[in-house]
Design an enzyme around this catalytic site. Structure first.
Site, PDB file in Angstrom:
ATOM      1  N   GLU A  88     -17.433  28.191 -34.778  1.00  0.00           N
ATOM      2  CA  GLU A  88     -16.597  27.208 -36.096  1.00  0.00           C
ATOM      3  C   GLU A  88     -15.464  28.049 -36.515  1.00  0.00           C
ATOM      4  O   GLU A  88     -14.714  27.713 -36.861  1.00  0.00           O
ATOM      5  CB  GLU A  88     -17.791  26.297 -36.889  1.00  0.00           C
ATOM      6  CG  GLU A  88     -17.443  25.486 -37.707  1.00  0.00           C
ATOM      7  CD  GLU A  88     -18.066  24.874 -38.203  1.00  0.00           C
ATOM      8  OE1 GLU A  88     -17.343  23.848 -39.146  1.00  0.00           O
ATOM      9  OE2 GLU A  88     -19.574  25.013 -37.951  1.00  0.00           O
ATOM     10  N   ASP A  89     -16.193  28.701 -37.112  1.00  0.00           N
ATOM     11  CA  ASP A  89     -15.613  29.961 -38.682  1.00  0.00           C
ATOM     12  C   ASP A  89     -14.738  31.597 -37.650  1.00  0.00           C
ATOM     13  O   ASP A  89     -13.936  31.940 -38.587  1.00  0.00           O
ATOM     14  CB  ASP A  89     -16.865  30.711 -39.633  1.00  0.00           C
ATOM     15  CG  ASP A  89     -17.079  29.278 -40.199  1.00  0.00           C
ATOM     16  OD1 ASP A  89     -17.208  28.089 -39.768  1.00  0.00           O
ATOM     17  OD2 ASP A  89     -18.184  29.309 -41.025  1.00  0.00           O
TER      18      ASP A  89
END
Length: 728
Positions: A88-89
């Protein structure tokens, strides 16, 4: 000042601690895989920091630590926890994870990666995320377990978050994650999540109860020691291997008791439970638990209404234990829990411990049956996300009722389930054609509420069809989903009939079936959509004879183009940016459409938030309001930060509940204090007296919480008054 060397040492210390806890179950090449995941995560997050300022990597390590130490998960889950934010990051993709760590880890991380996208109108993004998260339950329950570990760590470190984020995250936790932990049998985690929710939404109450628990700690330890001394001696005599400990109840459960029974902290009798854990082989468990029960009741008198036997009929989440409440020598009730080591591990570790104790491939625990039910629900749910969440929660926080079929087969249903739920539990078709039931040989209606031990036989008819009212009786998701589906089908069928009727009528009048004419019809009969128009025609709510030519020839008035005052105010509001940041309540602004919520009646001084309702008003709630959990977790985007202004001239309605011993002139003394000493206006007073004790509710107008507290303090000093408290 950041010290990179100290941080590096701390990261290594945390990593070594994680490995120490994982060591007992590591196989051949597990340590290598964990190390690889750790290095990948360190590298991926190397330039990131958390809101608190510490390196981001602390979070994945902490989540992995919770997964191992507190939930009892294995290598795959540790690796997934370490990598859970990487996709996600950072630049890393799911494909990279699958290539390096295999499909199981990739699937868990995919389930954990937050989902974004466009959702149907009226469903909140959050509810949709929950739904997608639960869909992953069908693939791998570890997704939810790692998610719970992630949420627990976020709640433990919520201090560094801004206030509105704290409220949103805490409410969401209470709305969904605490019930999930409960249902998956993770009691310790569930209790901690509830306590942390309270800490951030009602800090004063949280501090008050925790201080009181702290102050009574030494007295409690002495009491426990005296209470268990004779039991220990007797168990030793019988040659039991055992462990006894006393543990205080969670702050949240104490508060729940105080509210539910309307008592003070001092009156909560079972502030703690004594737990006796036996070390016995599986085949002797039942006999051993009942033998210990018999030993305890030789010393202390049990309360027969408070015996709970979850040894013979475990809860749906697999919880097994024998609970009894006994009277101690000092006149206090004490809850005693008797269980074996195996039962204790399942109670503390929940789902994860189940795998360890499975008895062969064919056996299904209550928990797995529940998970299968959730799968069933997910596959058959066609409604929107919010509806789904609502149904799902109804099935999370439930006690159960045990009933039997005519052939004596046990069926477990949620508490308050009805004969109708039972019918759907047996088979959807039986549910849809259910006329009524015989319970213990007596005829009962569909709405009959079932009780433990009822034997139920369902009566059906080919002609029977579900109607809207059935939704008032159905409790289980399965029944509700099937009924809604049948009603939708029926409505669709009716709509088609209505369309035929309309077409026929329009061709009689020689009027074209175009959108402009349909719009005129909808306006004339005041219906929101063409579907509704068709449906009402079919059900006879609109008579097709009332469709006349005049409807289509009348000219509609042209709409005016100037803004009415209210929308002008709204434009001003937009320019002022009121909705985007902070609502100040009590400023002299006529262009602010706010109203005080009646569910919790906030007054100045209370911690509050605003909530945008559908009609552009803003409703002000207390942050510890019962509805706040649902509003903040489902409609976070409509929550507005709010605070009170310092202006004092406003008066707000608050309720005060009093209890005391009856005496002549008491009401007079109270009303004098209210009206004279603090210039408070009283709106109403109701007092009920019986057997020399009176209880009363007084509604007063006050300026703020300080004003109210002063009033409560002074009323408490009146001779004969026992308790004074605010109520919603």
């Amino acid at each position: 000042m950041i010290d990179p060397e100290a941080e590096r040492k701390e990261i290594l210390r945390l990593y070594r601690r994680l490995l120490r806890h994982a060591k007992p179950f590591l196989k051949d090449n597990d340590a290598k895989i964990i190390k690889k995941a750790f290095n990948t995560s360190v590298e991926a997050h190397k330039d990131m920091r958390r809101k608190s300022g510490e390196p981001y990597i602390y979070h994945p390590i902490a989540v992995a630590q919770i997964a191992v130490e507190e939930i009892g998960l294995g290598t795959t889950s540790i690796v997934a926890a370490l990598l859970h934010d990487v996709v996600e990051d950072t630049e890393m993709e799911i494909e990279d994870v699958e290539r390096d760590f295999g499909p199981s880890v990739a699937r868990i991380i995919e389930g954990l990666t937050k989902i974004s996208g466009v959702f149907d109108y009226g469903s909140s993004q959050q509810a949709e995320n929950f739904r997608k998260m639960l869909l992953t339950l069908s693939d791998d329950v570890r997704v939810i377990l790692v998610k719970l570990a992630d949420r627990l760590h976020n709640m433990r470190t919520l201090d560094s978050m801004p206030r509105h984020k704290q409220l949103k995250i805490a409410s969401e936790t209470m709305y969904l994650y605490a019930p999930l932990a409960h249902r998956l049998g993770l009691y310790a985690i569930k209790s901690e999540l509830e306590d942390l929710y309270l800490k951030y939404t009602d800090t004063a109450t949280y501090k008050d109860i925790s201080n009181k628990i702290r102050q009574t700690r030494s007295a409690r330890s002495k009491f426990i020691k005296d209470f268990i001394a004779p039991i220990e001696e007797e168990l030793d005599k019988h040659g039991f291997k055992f462990n006894i400990k006393g543990r205080p109840k969670s702050i949240y459960s104490i508060l729940k008791k105080i509210k539910k029974q309307n008592i003070s902290f001092e009156e909560v009798y079972d502030l703690f439970a004594i737990r006796i854990t036996l070390d016995v082989p599986v085949e002797n468990e039942k006999a051993a638990c009942w033998q210990v029960y018999s030993i305890i009741t030789d010393f202390y008198q049990p309360n027969p209404d408070r015996l709970r036997d979850w040894v013979n009929t475990p809860k749906a989440n697999g919880y097994e234990s024998l609970h009894t409440t006994v009277m101690s020598k000092s006149g206090q009730w004490v809850e005693v829990q008797i269980r074996t080591k195996r039962m204790d591990e399942i109670a503390e570790r929940g789902y994860a411990a189940h795998w360890k104790y499975k008895d062969g491939p064919g056996s299904e625990s209550g928990l797995e049956q529940w998970i299968n039910k959730v799968r069933d629900m997910l596959e058959n749910n066609t409604g929107n996300a919010l509806e789904f969440m609502d149904e799902f929660r109804k099935n999370l926080f439930v006690e159960e009722v045990f009933v039997f079929t005519p052939k004596g087969e046990l069926i477990i249903l949620p508490d308050k389930a009805t004969a109708l739920d039972f019918a759907f539990e047996i088979h959807s078709q039986i549910g849809l054609q259910c006329l009524g039931a015989k319970v213990n040989q007596k005829l009962v209606p569909l709405s009959y509420r079932l009780y433990n031990g009822d034997q139920v036989e369902i009566l059906t008819s080919q002609k029977q069809k579900p109607n809207e009212e059935w939704l008032n009786y159905a409790v289980t998701s399965k029944a509700r989903a099937r009924i809604k589906e049948a009603l939708r089908e029926e409505r669709k069928h009716k709509t088609e009939q209505g369309k035929i009727l309309l077409d026929k009528r329009l061709s009689q009048l020689k009027i074209a079936d175009n959108q402009a004419n349909l719009n005129k019809l909808m306006a004339f009969f005041n219906v929101p959509s063409v579907h509704d128009l068709h449906y009402r025609l079919a059900t006879g709510h609109i008579d097709s004879k009332n469709i006349k030519e005049v409807i289509f020839t009348a000219t509609a008035e042209k709409g005016s183009s100037t803004l009415d005052p209210k929308s002008f105010d709204r434009e001003v509001q937009k320019i002022r940016g009121v909705n985007s940041d902070m609502l100040v309540i009590g400023e002299n602004t006529s262009n602010m459409n706010y109203k005080i919520a009646s569910c919790c009646n906030p007054i100045p001084g209370d911690d509050v938030f605003g909530f945008e309702t559908g009609d552009e008003d803003i409703e002000i709630h207390r942050t510890n309001c019962q509805r706040a959990i649902e509003l903040m977790s489902n409609y976070g985007n409509r929550v507005v930060r709010a605070k009170w202004t310092d202006q004092k001239e406003l008066a707000f309605l608050a309720g005060i509940r009093i209890k005391g011993t009856d005496r002549v002139g008491l009401v007079n003394d109270l009303t004098r204090i209210i009206s004279n000493s603090l210039r408070v206006n009283m709106r109403s007073i109701t007092i009920d007296s019986h057997d020399g004790i009176f209880e009363g509710n007084i509604m007063v107008f006050v300026n703020d919480t300080g004003h109210l507290d002063k009033l409560i303090q002074r009323m408490g000093k009146v001779n004969g008054i026992l308790t004074v408290e605010r109520f919603d």
